[in-house]
Motif scaffolding. Structure first.
Motif, PDB file in Angstrom:
ATOM      1  N   HIS A   1       0.851  -1.197   0.000  1.00 46.95           N
ATOM      2  CA  HIS A   1       0.000   0.000   0.000  1.00 46.95           C
ATOM      3  C   HIS A   1       0.889   1.250   0.000  1.00 46.95           C
ATOM      4  N   PRO A   2       0.594   2.231  -0.869  1.00 45.46           N
ATOM      5  CA  PRO A   2       1.471   3.406  -0.954  1.00 45.46           C
ATOM      6  C   PRO A   2       1.623   4.134   0.380  1.00 45.46           C
ATOM      7  N   ARG A   3       0.566   4.138   1.171  1.00 45.68           N
ATOM      8  CA  ARG A   3       0.659   4.864   2.431  1.00 45.68           C
ATOM      9  C   ARG A   3       1.464   4.063   3.470  1.00 45.68           C
ATOM     10  N   TYR A   4       1.522   2.779   3.292  1.00 48.64           N
ATOM     11  CA  TYR A   4       2.410   1.975   4.140  1.00 48.64           C
ATOM     12  C   TYR A   4       3.861   2.291   3.772  1.00 48.64           C
ATOM     13  N   ASN A   5       4.120   2.345   2.487  1.00 56.54           N
ATOM     14  CA  ASN A   5       5.483   2.660   2.027  1.00 56.54           C
ATOM     15  C   ASN A   5       6.005   3.936   2.658  1.00 56.54           C
TER      16      ASN A   5
END
Lengths: 562, 396
Positions: free
Chosen positions: A261-265
């Protein structure tokens, strides 16, 4: 003489003929030997790029929506300065050169191969993209867009027309999905994995639900909204089970390629420092507004989703000082009404106020970050530890594009404001129940078992809903009832800023939003600036006069949103 | 008549040249990119993709044509002590092949086009004078003067502008009827009546929503002076360069003063400041703000308003100074060496760019964009270096 002329003429024709043959012979040399011609494209590989860039478009559009609605921070300080036109270059580029371009290329290929499910899927994603661009920018190029060299300066079209075309496209998709296809997409369908007719049915359900969504979104400017919504409710083929939820699912793969997930990254980095600031208001509304949060699970009365939504790197304020949090030593702005949240909230919830553009303090390892839902982060079990690589759900998050709970929320709103069929109270109850089930059940779907001490009991969930319905019953006016529905919808929309932003503009809910910290932030961002790449490269483009330009479905007066 | 007698050499020249440039190959056909392993889903399925390249093919691309016309006079006077070289040139590049950035709503982001014409015309002047020339002493003075003017014309009518360096909303652009590479960016809004900058109710300047031309990076002229003085076996040489005008949009000075890191902001920062300008109702600004707010929000250029960080890049520089000693040939007669010399030299020894904030000590010669047309746009480039060296040169 005559003969000579004929001979010369024939010679000339022969030479010209041979010349064009020579041209033909060399023409193929103009093709790049290292890359194939677009005619060699494979429809499955086109479908992949449409789906991936569609998920990317949703993520970007959602981020802007989450920022202006205080779910995460908007730096501001004024609405006009919060974003520059270049902020939107990415979403514009992705929308037109990736989703729409490849969808347009794919639809005729898949149609010719009788892959009707692929055609339907593509049309649905295309329609959602068109509506999202209108929701963000207002009038956009559509008919004149994506024509390549035929039109290098596409002109805009009214948002209303684009919406109508998107809804027509959804109807086309429903018709396409009703045909018998030559094959089903199966694993190449990254959303539902439609491997047979039953799987493909979910796309039909999605198309109809997106029509419902569009009718509710445009209800202020559509006199026939009630009739249209009632027709959909009667047909009752809407997303109302978790299996039908329209979500893009990321995996735990960290590299080659990064599929998390981009927001996890951006938040679970190896440096132990998170990137996003959670909005002070959004956290406050979950942990303070209704009932207080407590680190002791037995005393915790806050929203049952809190520990799933947020991960606190510190469970207290021991690391707060004037260097790590300058607002902690400042009084609330003079224009804040009493009770409006500001800066610190409780128990280590560490966010950033709306429109705070002061320098970033060294708080990366202290501030609250995204939890396990929907970004695949960590479940907050009072660890009080800084973020790190591979924590929690390892990035196997989702983009909550449309879920059962959202269907129930818009049904409640429609019933309340348009007197469509159904019962707003029941829908509200179903919606919150569905949201709880989705969020609390989420860790299990990605193989994470949260510490049971901090998993909210069913009694606590029931109590929350009971209290909510008591408050709803106590509300007398439509507006008061809408305030309750809007607040709950807003909370359930965590991770979906597209609909949170639409909700706020359409209904003005939540009604007690935290004000920007500067006293004169200017008019609210009722639509985004046109992107720089559009305004500066297109002769037919003109920047809008300001961010207070409303989109076509937003007839609310100036100053409606703060 | 005296001058005629002392005329030693005179040459008049005129030249005309033309040549063609061809674009890079394969820009005339659309291509398909194939990417593998772009995503891996939860069950481990590897996802590959086909994408249509964002470069739009231009099947009508033509070679570009360069034409140059030049006239000049070269002369030597007064026993070859004075020499003079004057050149006038006029260079036209027609159908220049440039990458044109497209609005992505066309479905593509860039294409190669024949982008109109650029004319460069100018004067180059070289003057040399031997002040002293005798057995022990020789002193030679040389000067150069260059003045170039350029203009973009005949840009295809469907093009708004072409960015050649920087970003879509800031950087250097090709615009019809303007010099090549004019600087565009956001600027502070100005009161139409008085031309004063407008501040908002927080006391900060208001940024324009669109971009406009805020500078021309092409200098008015450049001059170089070289002095070479030798005495017996010693020789001392230095070179001074002067560039007049030419604008520069530079982020380094704003970044430093915006955070209060140089002596430029070393005043009593507890005193409130009032930005020069008018309020939105047209009355003079009287809103007091903190020094931190004024410099961070406004003078830093962090929040748009690139006109506040666009400076006149006039600069004077001591480019080089060197002192050498040549061993006399007589000393070397019995050695295997043909010649030997020692030199101490320094490059870029001193400069002064008077229109930049004084204590930033900014050198407008830095370039963020490498060898390109990017002169006049700086985004935190490393500083230029001062070099001091010594060398020994021996030949056999």
């Amino acid at each position: 003489m005559k003969l000579n002329k004929i001979i010369i003429g024939l010679l000339a024709v022969a030479i010209m003929g041979s010349c064009s043959k020579i041209a033909d012979k060399f023409d193929s040399n103009l093709n790049n030997p290292n890359t194939p011609d677009p005619s060699a494209a494979n429809s499955d590989l086109y479908l992949n790029v449409v789906q991936l860039s569609f998920a990317g478009l949703f993520n970007t559009a959602s981020s802007f929506g989450m920022e202006v609605t205080r779910q995460i921070v908007m730096y501001g300080p004024t609405y006009q300065n919060a974003y520059t036109p270049t902020s939107f270059d990415g979403v514009w580029d992705n929308g037109y050169t990736s989703v729409l371009k490849h969808a347009n290329a794919l639809i005729p290929i898949a149609d010719a191969q009788k892959k009707y499910v692929v055609v339907g899927m593509t049309k649905i994603m295309k329609a959602y993209t068109m509506m999202t661009l209108v929701d963000m920018f207002g009038d956009i190029p559509y008919t004149e867009a994506n024509l390549g060299s035929e039109n290098t300066n596409p002109g805009v079209e009214s948002g209303k027309d684009v919406y109508a075309k998107a809804i027509a496209l959804l109807d086309e998709a429903i018709a396409d999905l009703a045909k018998t296809p030559s094959s089903y997409p199966g694993v190449t369908d990254l959303f539902y994995g439609a491997a047979n007719a039953t799987g493909a049915k979910k796309w039909v359900t999605l198309a109809k639900t997106l029509k419902l969504r569009a009718y509710v979104t445009t209800r202020l400017v559509d006199a026939s909204a009630k009739t249209k919504i009632d027709a959909l409710l009667t047909e009752n083929d809407l997303i109302d089970t978790p299996a039908e939820d329209f979500e893009f699912k990321y995996s735990t793969k960290q590299t080659n390629p990064n599929s998390r997930h981009p927001r996890y990254n951006g938040n679970y980095s190896s440096t132990g420092s998170s990137g996003d600031y959670m909005g002070t208001y959004f956290m406050w509304t979950m942990v303070r507004e209704k009932a207080a949060f407590s680190n002791n699970a037995a005393n915790d009365k806050s929203d049952p989703r809190t520990r799933y939504y947020f991960y606190r790197q510190r469970i207290g304020y021991g690391d707060v000082n004037e260097a790590s949090s300058s607002c902690s030593v400042a009084p609330p702005p003079a224009h804040y009404t009493p009770g409006m949240p500001f800066c610190l909230i409780t128990s280590g919830f560490w966010g950033r106020d709306h429109g705070d553009n002061t320098g970033i303090p060294p708080d990366g390892s202290f501030r609250t970050t995204v939890g396990i839902y929907p970004c695949g982060g960590d479940f907050d079990a009072n660890q009080g530890a800084s973020v790190g690589l591979n924590r929690g759900g390892q990035g196997a998050g989702i983009q909550p594009i449309w879920q059962t709970a959202f269907t129930e929320f818009v049904k409640a709103e429609a019933n309340l404001t348009l007197t469509t069929a159904g019962n707003a109270r029941t829908s509200l109850q179903n919606a919150v129940t569905a949201s709880f089930a989705k969020v609390i059940g989420f860790p299990a779907t990605i193989g994470v078992t949260p510490n049971p001490t901090y998993v909210p009991s069913s009694a606590r969930q029931t109590q929350y809903i009971t209290d909510l319905l008591t408050a709803y019953d106590a509300a007398t006016t439509t507006d008061e009832k809408m305030t309750i529905i809007g607040k709950e919808y807003y909370i359930a929309l965590w991770g979906n800023g597209v609909d949170a932003y639409n909700l706020y503009r359409r209904t003005g809910k939540p009604s007690n939003m935290q004000l920007p910290i500067v006293s004169a932030p200017g008019a609210f961002t009722s639509s985004m600036y046109y992107p720089s790449v559009y305004v500066n490269r297109n002769q037919n483009a003109a920047q809008k006069s300001g961010v207070d330009v409303h989109v076509f479905w937003d007839t609310n007066p100036p100053g409606f949103n703060k | 008549m005296v001058y005629l007698i002392t005329l030693n050499y005179l040459k008049l020249r005129a030249g005309y040249a033309t040549s063609a440039n061809f674009g890079s190959p394969y820009n005339t056909r659309n291509v398909l990119n194939i990417s593998t392993n772009v995503f891996v889903d939860r069950v481990g399925t590897v996802i590959n993709s086909n994408t249509i390249s964002d470069r739009l093919a231009n099947p009508n691309l033509q070679p570009e044509l360069l034409k140059e016309f030049e006239v000049g006079v070269e002369g030597k006077f007064i026993n070859n002590r004075l020499n003079l070289d004057i050149t006038y040139y006029n260079r036209v590049s027609k159908d220049q092949i440039l990458d044109r950035d497209l609005d992505p709503s066309t479905g593509f982001s860039v294409t190669s086009i024949n982008a109109g014409s650029v004319r460069n015309s100018g004067i180059e002047l070289a003057l040399g004078y031997t002040v002293i020339r005798n057995k022990d002493w020789n002193w030679q003075l040389d000067g150069n003067f260059t003045r170039n003017r350029n203009l973009v014309f005949d840009l295809p009518t469907d093009i708004k502008q072409i960015g050649i360096a920087g970003f879509s909303n800031e950087g250097l652009f090709v615009i019809e009827g303007q010099p090549l590479g004019v600087i565009q960016g956001t600027s502070t809004q100005k009161d139409p009546k008085t031309g004063q900058r407008i501040v908002n109710s927080n006391g900060d300047y208001i940024s324009s929503t669109g971009i406009s031309i805020i500078g021309d990076p092409n200098p008015d002229y450049k001059m170089t002076g070289i002095s070479t003085l030798s005495w017996k076996q010693f020789s001392f040489r230095f070179q001074v360069d002067f560039t007049k005008g030419g604008d520069m949009l530079a982020y380094t000075p704003g970044t430093l003063i915006g955070r209060g890191l140089t002596k430029d902001t070393e005043f009593d920062r507890y005193l409130p400041l009032i930005l020069p300008g008018v309020k939105e109702d047209g009355t003079p600004n009287d809103i007091q703000i903190s020094a931190s707010q004024a410099y961070f929000n406004d003078y830093s250029g962090f929040f748009g308003m690139a006109d506040l960080i666009t400076y006149d890049a006039t600069v004077v520089r001591l480019r080089e100074a060197s002192l050498s000693y040549n061993l006399p040939a007589t000393l070397l007669a019995k050695t295997p060496f043909g010649s030997a010399s020692f030199t101490i030299s320094g490059q870029n020894l001193w400069y002064n760019a008077p229109y930049f904030p004084k204590h930033v000590n900014f050198d407008p010669e830095v370039n963020s964009l490498g060898v390109s047309n990017g002169r006049g746009y700086e985004t935190l480039a490393g500083p230029t270096s001062r070099r001091i060296g010594a060398s020994i040169r021996i030949t056999f």
